[in-house]
Design an enzyme around this catalytic site. Structure first.
Site, short mmCIF file in Angstrom:
data_model
loop_
_atom_site.label_atom_id
_atom_site.label_comp_id
_atom_site.label_asym_id
_atom_site.label_seq_id
_atom_site.Cartn_x
_atom_site.Cartn_y
_atom_site.Cartn_z
N ASP A 37 0.85 -1.18 0.00
CA ASP A 37 0.00 0.00 0.00
C ASP A 37 0.89 1.23 0.00
OD1 ASP A 37 -2.17 1.70 0.15
OD2 ASP A 37 -2.88 1.01 2.09
N HIS A 38 0.37 2.31 -0.53
CA HIS A 38 1.09 3.58 -0.51
C HIS A 38 0.95 4.22 0.87
CE1 HIS A 38 0.60 3.85 -5.14
NE2 HIS A 38 1.83 3.51 -4.84
N PHE A 40 -4.76 4.64 0.80
CA PHE A 40 -5.88 3.81 0.37
C PHE A 40 -5.68 3.17 -1.01
CE2 PHE A 40 -8.18 7.60 2.46
CZ PHE A 40 -7.76 7.22 3.72
N HIS A 41 -4.48 2.60 -1.23
CA HIS A 41 -4.20 1.92 -2.49
C HIS A 41 -3.68 0.50 -2.25
CE1 HIS A 41 -3.35 6.17 -4.40
NE2 HIS A 41 -4.65 5.91 -4.30
N PRO A 42 -4.41 -0.36 -1.54
CA PRO A 42 -3.91 -1.71 -1.28
C PRO A 42 -3.97 -2.59 -2.53
CG PRO A 42 -6.16 -1.50 -0.48
CD PRO A 42 -5.76 -0.13 -0.95
#
Length: 566
Positions: A318-319, A498-500
């Protein structure tokens, strides 16, 4: 047709389809709609959440409410407590309902860097290099700058996903871009073109000032306000409020799903294939709940093991992001004040009139891709400039007061890896999510560099002349010399952007879950098509790549079925 879940006469689902797609998010909408272009097949698209027929989805500023809290359109998960974040859990909003996370995200359209996809190909994912996936980005896109054209090498002008320039960019967004140029960054008017590095205004997934989510692009034929409209495709059943409980697997072949809708449980069978598009958290959860995953973990939950697949749920990436914010007395910025409320009221009237103004904003209007070290081949940090004060959900409450701006700085290719596990065998329970943020020291180094880069941009005349005071970061010493203070700030304030991805990894190694055709290893008739298949995290926002994956998945499925029917 779309069958609303609150219609008592529509709770039962047809017993059998050619294809059953689970999850109506960014990838699921694309793969289901493209499969349904073949009128000789039938497709069911099952979604646990509600219809997207709601103002909070269509109106861009609505994301301020939907992304922040649990509700019918947001799972609002939390991770396990993170040692690297001073023991804090990380908030993980995930879209629920038609459109998935494309209904609650920041609408930023970014694809990532060419090298990201070429790395996938180098890892053994044949057919996933940049030149292979670019046609799917172009096919999905109707870019405002290129609408109706077919001659642009980077962009599409006829696709279902509208991509637009912001209708009413905020003056502070222009200030940020100018400050970034003053700090030495190049200007970039197209982050999805020939070069990614530089600063500029983002393009957004909007059309005529309204959010253009994946459901609007692929399911509603452009009209989200008609809950029954589905482009006239009678061979596609879109079924919201349908919770899939587990896969039906017989003799190592996926035959359908067990689903509950309006309290009625039934089996929906697939004559050809089942496609999982539930995202990086729920796709591995559904596989494990169905007996496909790490054998020991499944047995610990009383689940019979159908296929021991140790990579399911692993490789979570994730980021990770840190935010620097500055309090500024300006009603051009969003905030809590009498003047701000008056401006919002005026903005709502303007939006009703012509779909422009502050209500059409995605908040993160401008940004940049930067290198933390000049010798890097590609940018390793993304900046997102936000027209409001932000803090994480557990600290910095004073940042909620008044007006100001913020800037996210997040690591594009983190080295930390985590996992998703079951809390129970029931798909209605939240999974256990452990990204292991900052378990790799290099990630901390990148975020420290990000704080310094953002503060350098904030100090440039284009922003500094507006005045104001930084919150929480104004004691780092001259030239940000207090290294330990910055590291402590990162540990206490960093959070997910919120980029999993990555938990059903595509590949050919022992930990791969799907092959380059997105077929689940060891199980026939079952594929995964969403961001969970990414072997490595791409350098940018993940919505556009998820849609690309759905587009490509449909072609892979059709090609295999043509070969089988010869």
């Amino acid at each position: 047709m779309i069958r609303p879940g609150n219609n008592a006469q529509s709770t039962m689902i047809a017993a059998e389809y050619d294809y059953v797609v689970v999850g109506a998010g960014s990838a699921g909408c694309a793969v289901a709609a493209r499969l349904a272009e073949d009128l000789s097949v039938t497709v069911a698209l099952l979604e646990a959440g509600p219809h997207d027929h709601h103002l909070s989805v269509w109106v861009p500023i609505g994301l301020a409410s939907t992304v922040q809290k649990a509700g019918p359109r947001n799972y609002a998960y939390y991770t396990e407590r993170q040692p690297g974040l001073d023991g804090r859990p990380s908030f993980q909003p995930r879209g629920r309902g038609l459109g998935g996370s494309s209904s609650i995200n920041g609408m930023v359209y970014v694809r990532g860097h060419r090298n990201d996809y070429d790395e996938w190909a180098a890892l053994g994912c044949t057919g996933w290099g940049y030149d292979d996936v670019l046609p799917y980005f172009r096919r999905s896109e109707c870019n405002q700058r290129h609408a109706g054209r077919t001659d642009d090498p980077w962009h599409g002008g006829h696709g279902p996903l509208h991509v637009s320039d912001l209708r009413s960019p905020n003056p502070f967004s222009h200030r940020f871009v100018n400050a970034a140029l003053q700090a030495g960054l190049p200007l970039n008017s197209d982050f999805n073109g020939a070069e990614q590095e530089g600063a500029g205004l983002y393009q957004v997934t909007q059309f005529n000032g309204e959010r253009w989510n994946a459901a609007r692009a692929y399911l509603h034929n452009g009209n989200a306000k008609d809950p029954d409209l589905n482009g006239g495709r009678l061979n596609l059943d879109v079924l919201p409020d349908a919770q899939v409980l587990r896969l039906v697997v017989e003799d190592k072949c996926a035959r359908g799903v067990r689903v509950v809708r309006a309290g009625i449980e039934q089996t929906v069978r697939a004559r050809r294939e089942v496609v999982l598009s539930c995202g990086a958290f729920n796709s591995p959860q559904l596989l494990m709940a169905s007996g496909i995953g790490p054998a020991g973990h499944l047995r610990s939950h009383g689940i019979d093991v159908i296929q021991d697949l140790p990579g399911v749920g692993e490789n979570l990436q994730d980021h990770l992001d840190v935010i620097v914010n500055k309090q500024v007395k300006s009603n051009d910025l969003y905030g809590y004040s009498a003047g701000g409320l008056l401006r919002l009221a005026s903005g709502m009237w303007r939006y009703r009139r012509d779909r422009s103004g502050m209500v059409s904003s995605n908040f993160a209007e401008a940004g940049a891709f930067v290198k933390t070290r000049p010798n890097l081949a590609v940018p390793d940090l993304q900046l997102a400039f936000v027209l409001a004060l932000l803090g994480n959900r557990t600290v910095a409450k004073r940042s909620k007061l008044g007006h100001g701006y913020s800037c996210h700085a997040y690591i594009l290719r983190p080295q930390s890896r985590g996992h998703v596990r079951l809390r129970s065998a029931d798909m209605r329970d939240a999974p256990s999510i452990d990204p292991r943020f900052l378990s790799a020291e290099a990630d901390m180094d990148a975020l420290v560099a990000g704080v310094r880069i953002v503060r350098r941009i904030f100090a440039q005349p284009a922003l500094a002349e507006a005045g104001g005071k930084e919150l929480l970061t104004d004691d780092f010493g001259p030239d940000d010399s207090n290294e330990e203070a910055i590291r402590a700030f990162v540990r206490s304030h960093a959070d997910s952007v919120f980029h999993p991805v990555g938990t059903c990894k595509m590949g050919i190694d022992a930990m791969a879950v799907v092959d380059p055709g997105l077929r689940v290893h060891g199980i026939e008739g079952l594929r995964v098509a969403d961001a969970s298949i990414m072997p490595t995290l791409i350098g940018g926002n993940t919505n556009a790549p998820a849609i690309m994956i759905g587009e490509k998945a449909a072609d892979l499925i059709r090609a295999d079925n043509r070969a089988d029917n010869r």
